[in-house]
Write a protein that holds these residues in place. Structure first.
Motif, PDB file in Angstrom:
ATOM      1  N   PRO A 131     -21.504 -62.311  23.320  1.00 49.68           N
ATOM      2  CA  PRO A 131     -21.910 -63.724  23.327  1.00 49.68           C
ATOM      3  C   PRO A 131     -23.420 -63.834  23.201  1.00 49.68           C
ATOM      4  CG  PRO A 131     -20.424 -63.221  25.150  1.00 49.68           C
ATOM      5  CD  PRO A 131     -20.834 -61.911  24.568  1.00 49.68           C
ATOM      6  N   PRO A 132     -23.924 -64.963  22.731  1.00 45.78           N
ATOM      7  CA  PRO A 132     -25.380 -65.157  22.652  1.00 45.78           C
ATOM      8  C   PRO A 132     -26.040 -64.949  24.010  1.00 45.78           C
ATOM      9  CG  PRO A 132     -24.205 -66.922  21.522  1.00 45.78           C
ATOM     10  CD  PRO A 132     -23.163 -66.118  22.242  1.00 45.78           C
ATOM     11  N   GLY A 133     -27.171 -64.264  23.984  1.00 52.26           N
ATOM     12  CA  GLY A 133     -27.929 -64.047  25.210  1.00 52.26           C
ATOM     13  C   GLY A 133     -27.534 -62.820  25.993  1.00 52.26           C
ATOM     14  N   LYS A 134     -26.525 -62.087  25.521  1.00 56.32           N
ATOM     15  CA  LYS A 134     -26.088 -60.892  26.221  1.00 56.32           C
ATOM     16  C   LYS A 134     -26.693 -59.645  25.585  1.00 56.32           C
ATOM     17  CE  LYS A 134     -23.327 -62.721  29.321  1.00 56.32           C
ATOM     18  NZ  LYS A 134     -23.572 -62.582  30.774  1.00 56.32           N
ATOM     19  N   LEU A 135     -26.851 -58.612  26.396  1.00 57.83           N
ATOM     20  CA  LEU A 135     -27.396 -57.328  25.973  1.00 57.83           C
ATOM     21  C   LEU A 135     -26.437 -56.243  26.434  1.00 57.83           C
ATOM     22  CD1 LEU A 135     -30.079 -56.228  24.681  1.00 57.83           C
ATOM     23  CD2 LEU A 135     -30.904 -55.925  27.014  1.00 57.83           C
ATOM     24  N   ALA A 136     -26.162 -55.252  25.602  1.00 55.53           N
ATOM     25  CA  ALA A 136     -25.242 -54.167  25.966  1.00 55.53           C
ATOM     26  C   ALA A 136     -25.946 -52.828  25.864  1.00 55.53           C
ATOM     27  CB  ALA A 136     -24.007 -54.181  25.067  1.00 55.53           C
ATOM     28  N   ALA A 137     -25.561 -51.904  26.737  1.00 60.52           N
ATOM     29  CA  ALA A 137     -26.111 -50.549  26.715  1.00 60.52           C
ATOM     30  C   ALA A 137     -25.013 -49.566  27.083  1.00 60.52           C
ATOM     31  CB  ALA A 137     -27.268 -50.425  27.700  1.00 60.52           C
ATOM     32  N   ILE A 138     -25.096 -48.376  26.519  1.00 57.49           N
ATOM     33  CA  ILE A 138     -24.208 -47.284  26.913  1.00 57.49           C
ATOM     34  C   ILE A 138     -24.906 -46.503  28.020  1.00 57.49           C
ATOM     35  CG2 ILE A 138     -23.030 -45.191  26.189  1.00 57.49           C
ATOM     36  CD1 ILE A 138     -22.917 -46.372  23.376  1.00 57.49           C
ATOM     37  N   VAL A 139     -24.263 -46.417  29.169  1.00 50.33           N
ATOM     38  CA  VAL A 139     -24.822 -45.747  30.337  1.00 50.33           C
ATOM     39  C   VAL A 139     -24.250 -44.334  30.418  1.00 50.33           C
ATOM     40  CG1 VAL A 139     -25.113 -45.833  32.840  1.00 50.33           C
ATOM     41  CG2 VAL A 139     -24.949 -47.961  31.522  1.00 50.33           C
ATOM     42  N   THR A 140     -25.117 -43.353  30.629  1.00 45.69           N
ATOM     43  CA  THR A 140     -24.692 -41.971  30.846  1.00 45.69           C
ATOM     44  C   THR A 140     -24.963 -41.595  32.295  1.00 45.69           C
ATOM     45  OG1 THR A 140     -25.173 -41.357  28.551  1.00 45.69           O
ATOM     46  CG2 THR A 140     -24.985 -39.563  30.140  1.00 45.69           C
ATOM     47  N   PHE A 141     -23.935 -41.108  32.977  1.00 46.13           N
ATOM     48  CA  PHE A 141     -24.038 -40.677  34.369  1.00 46.13           C
ATOM     49  C   PHE A 141     -24.169 -39.156  34.398  1.00 46.13           C
ATOM     50  CE2 PHE A 141     -21.749 -44.631  34.179  1.00 46.13           C
ATOM     51  CZ  PHE A 141     -22.257 -45.379  35.227  1.00 46.13           C
ATOM     52  N   LEU A 142     -25.135 -38.673  35.184  1.00 40.70           N
ATOM     53  CA  LEU A 142     -25.401 -37.243  35.260  1.00 40.70           C
ATOM     54  C   LEU A 142     -25.487 -36.803  36.717  1.00 40.70           C
ATOM     55  CD1 LEU A 142     -27.708 -38.631  33.035  1.00 40.70           C
ATOM     56  CD2 LEU A 142     -27.551 -36.276  32.247  1.00 40.70           C
ATOM     57  N   GLU A 143     -25.183 -35.534  36.964  1.00 41.64           N
ATOM     58  CA  GLU A 143     -25.238 -35.015  38.331  1.00 41.64           C
ATOM     59  C   GLU A 143     -25.575 -33.537  38.323  1.00 41.64           C
ATOM     60  OE1 GLU A 143     -21.386 -35.381  40.153  1.00 41.64           O
ATOM     61  OE2 GLU A 143     -20.422 -34.043  38.703  1.00 41.64           O
ATOM     62  N   MET A 144     -25.954 -33.033  39.487  1.00 37.78           N
ATOM     63  CA  MET A 144     -26.103 -31.594  39.723  1.00 37.78           C
ATOM     64  C   MET A 144     -25.554 -31.308  41.107  1.00 37.78           C
ATOM     65  SD  MET A 144     -30.227 -31.157  40.418  1.00 37.78           S
ATOM     66  CE  MET A 144     -30.727 -31.555  38.753  1.00 37.78           C
ATOM     67  N   THR A 145     -25.000 -30.122  41.291  1.00 35.26           N
ATOM     68  CA  THR A 145     -24.384 -29.760  42.572  1.00 35.26           C
ATOM     69  C   THR A 145     -25.059 -28.559  43.222  1.00 35.26           C
ATOM     70  OG1 THR A 145     -22.705 -28.482  41.366  1.00 35.26           O
ATOM     71  CG2 THR A 145     -22.136 -30.750  41.984  1.00 35.26           C
ATOM     72  N   ALA A 146     -26.158 -28.119  42.656  1.00 33.02           N
ATOM     73  CA  ALA A 146     -26.955 -27.038  43.250  1.00 33.02           C
ATOM     74  C   ALA A 146     -28.386 -27.199  42.762  1.00 33.02           C
ATOM     75  CB  ALA A 146     -26.402 -25.670  42.858  1.00 33.02           C
ATOM     76  N   PRO A 147     -29.359 -26.794  43.559  1.00 34.62           N
ATOM     77  CA  PRO A 147     -30.756 -26.947  43.123  1.00 34.62           C
ATOM     78  C   PRO A 147     -31.022 -26.118  41.868  1.00 34.62           C
ATOM     79  CG  PRO A 147     -30.634 -26.504  45.487  1.00 34.62           C
ATOM     80  CD  PRO A 147     -29.262 -26.263  44.935  1.00 34.62           C
ATOM     81  N   PRO A 148     -31.648 -26.703  40.850  1.00 34.69           N
ATOM     82  CA  PRO A 148     -31.956 -25.975  39.628  1.00 34.69           C
ATOM     83  C   PRO A 148     -33.332 -25.312  39.715  1.00 34.69           C
ATOM     84  CG  PRO A 148     -32.558 -28.247  39.346  1.00 34.69           C
ATOM     85  CD  PRO A 148     -32.026 -28.121  40.752  1.00 34.69           C
ATOM     86  N   PRO A 149     -33.641 -24.405  38.792  1.00 36.49           N
ATOM     87  CA  PRO A 149     -35.019 -23.915  38.721  1.00 36.49           C
ATOM     88  C   PRO A 149     -35.939 -25.041  38.304  1.00 36.49           C
ATOM     89  CG  PRO A 149     -33.736 -23.135  36.847  1.00 36.49           C
ATOM     90  CD  PRO A 149     -32.770 -23.784  37.782  1.00 36.49           C
ATOM     91  N   PRO A 150     -37.182 -25.024  38.751  1.00 33.05           N
ATOM     92  CA  PRO A 150     -38.092 -26.117  38.399  1.00 33.05           C
ATOM     93  C   PRO A 150     -38.448 -26.104  36.916  1.00 33.05           C
ATOM     94  CG  PRO A 150     -39.270 -24.394  39.582  1.00 33.05           C
ATOM     95  CD  PRO A 150     -37.816 -24.045  39.656  1.00 33.05           C
ATOM     96  N   LEU A 151     -38.778 -27.270  36.415  1.00 34.90           N
ATOM     97  CA  LEU A 151     -39.259 -27.381  35.052  1.00 34.90           C
ATOM     98  C   LEU A 151     -40.657 -26.776  34.934  1.00 34.90           C
ATOM     99  CD1 LEU A 151     -38.228 -31.092  34.437  1.00 34.90           C
ATOM    100  CD2 LEU A 151     -37.319 -29.132  33.173  1.00 34.90           C
ATOM    101  N   PRO A 152     -40.990 -26.169  33.805  1.00 35.08           N
ATOM    102  CA  PRO A 152     -42.358 -25.672  33.630  1.00 35.08           C
ATOM    103  C   PRO A 152     -43.346 -26.828  33.617  1.00 35.08           C
ATOM    104  CG  PRO A 152     -41.123 -25.540  31.567  1.00 35.08           C
ATOM    105  CD  PRO A 152     -40.142 -25.916  32.626  1.00 35.08           C
ATOM    106  N   GLU A 153     -44.480 -26.626  34.258  1.00 36.45           N
ATOM    107  CA  GLU A 153     -45.501 -27.663  34.333  1.00 36.45           C
ATOM    108  C   GLU A 153     -46.767 -27.232  33.606  1.00 36.45           C
ATOM    109  OE1 GLU A 153     -46.274 -29.019  38.298  1.00 36.45           O
ATOM    110  OE2 GLU A 153     -44.147 -29.158  38.821  1.00 36.45           O
ATOM    111  N   ARG A 154     -47.587 -28.224  33.256  1.00 34.54           N
ATOM    112  CA  ARG A 154     -48.852 -27.963  32.565  1.00 34.54           C
ATOM    113  C   ARG A 154     -50.040 -28.019  33.517  1.00 34.54           C
ATOM    114  NH1 ARG A 154     -47.842 -32.354  27.684  1.00 34.54           N
ATOM    115  NH2 ARG A 154     -45.797 -31.570  26.992  1.00 34.54           N
ATOM    116  N   GLY A 155     -49.781 -27.957  34.809  1.00 35.45           N
ATOM    117  CA  GLY A 155     -50.816 -28.213  35.803  1.00 35.45           C
ATOM    118  C   GLY A 155     -50.660 -29.631  36.306  1.00 35.45           C
ATOM    119  N   ASP A 156     -51.301 -29.933  37.427  1.00 36.09           N
ATOM    120  CA  ASP A 156     -51.048 -31.246  38.018  1.00 36.09           C
ATOM    121  C   ASP A 156     -51.807 -32.376  37.337  1.00 36.09           C
ATOM    122  OD1 ASP A 156     -53.668 -31.316  39.108  1.00 36.09           O
ATOM    123  OD2 ASP A 156     -53.015 -30.353  40.943  1.00 36.09           O
ATOM    124  N   GLY A 157     -52.857 -32.075  36.579  1.00 35.04           N
ATOM    125  CA  GLY A 157     -53.584 -33.129  35.876  1.00 35.04           C
ATOM    126  C   GLY A 157     -54.121 -34.209  36.790  1.00 35.04           C
ATOM    127  N   GLY A 158     -54.369 -33.843  38.055  1.00 37.55           N
ATOM    128  CA  GLY A 158     -54.858 -34.829  39.004  1.00 37.55           C
ATOM    129  C   GLY A 158     -53.788 -35.717  39.585  1.00 37.55           C
TER     130      GLY A 158
END
Length: 208
Positions: A20-47
């Motif tokens: 209908p006019p004035g409506k907006l639609a989006a596809i939602v993706t649900f994600l989960e984890m069940t154990a702690p993962p390794p951290p993402l590589p970082e470039r330094g804290d950059g302040g």
């Protein structure tokens, strides 16, 4: 939230569905984890620092929420009354954090512990000028450390096609796995005045 995948009846949704006019639609993706993962590589804290904000002021929260999410059409918290928003943010099971650089707030993290045994990354985002800078990795590593410190059975998040196009891939690199999809239909927040009419250029405003 697993019930979305486990109990939803089969539907025949092939083909196009008009909105209908004035409506907006989006596809939602649900994600989960069940154990702690390794951290993402970082470039330094950059302040950058990630700082807990106890009992955040609703005006401060809305301003940061808008700065981080307006281009991606984040609107859910903008439509709440002050009392409704204060009740959520004041819950001892909701933890709000600001990503800061040089004294400025440049990112928002909200962790929701209200469901026993679960932690939801309810809101996670950085200011548009920091997208792709490594700030998201910095914040995600600290967000997951905070989430897993409580010993949950799972940590989960959801995103949608109105968000940055790399959001799902970023969450998967962080260790989340997708487990369900849904279609969300809502009033276009640009037509209701919650968000600037020029926001969300990737989802053009129709029927303005």
């Amino acid at each position: 939230m697993n019930e979305i995948a486990d109990t939803a009846p089969p539907l025949n949704l092939n083909g196009y569905t008009s909105l209908p006019p004035g409506k907006l639609a989006a596809i939602v993706t649900f994600l989960e984890m069940t154990a702690p993962p390794p951290p993402l590589p970082e470039r330094g804290d950059g302040g950058l620092t990630l700082e807990h904000v106890p009992a955040p002021d609703t005006a401060w929260y809305r301003e940061l929420f808008r700065r981080v999410g307006e281009e991606w059409l984040w609107f859910s918290r903008l439509g709440m009354s002050d009392a409704e928003l204060a009740a959520v943010l004041g819950s001892p099971a909701v933890s709000v954090h600001a990503l800061r650089r040089d004294g400025a707030d440049v990112g928002l993290l909200e962790l929701d512990f209200r469901v026993p045994g679960e932690v939801e990354l309810a809101f996670f985002g950085v200011a548009p000028d920091l997208v792709g800078s490594g700030a998201g990795r910095f914040m995600m590593n600290r967000a997951l450390a905070l989430a897993w410190a409580s010993g949950p059975a799972r940590v989960h998040v959801h995103t949608c096609t109105l968000d940055h196009q790399a959001a799902v891939a970023f969450y998967m690199r962080a260790g989340f796995r997708p487990y369900a999809r849904a279609i969300e239909v809502a009033d276009d927040p640009r037509r209701t005045g919650l968000i600037a009419r020029g926001a969300g250029r990737h989802a053009p405003l129709i029927g303005a």
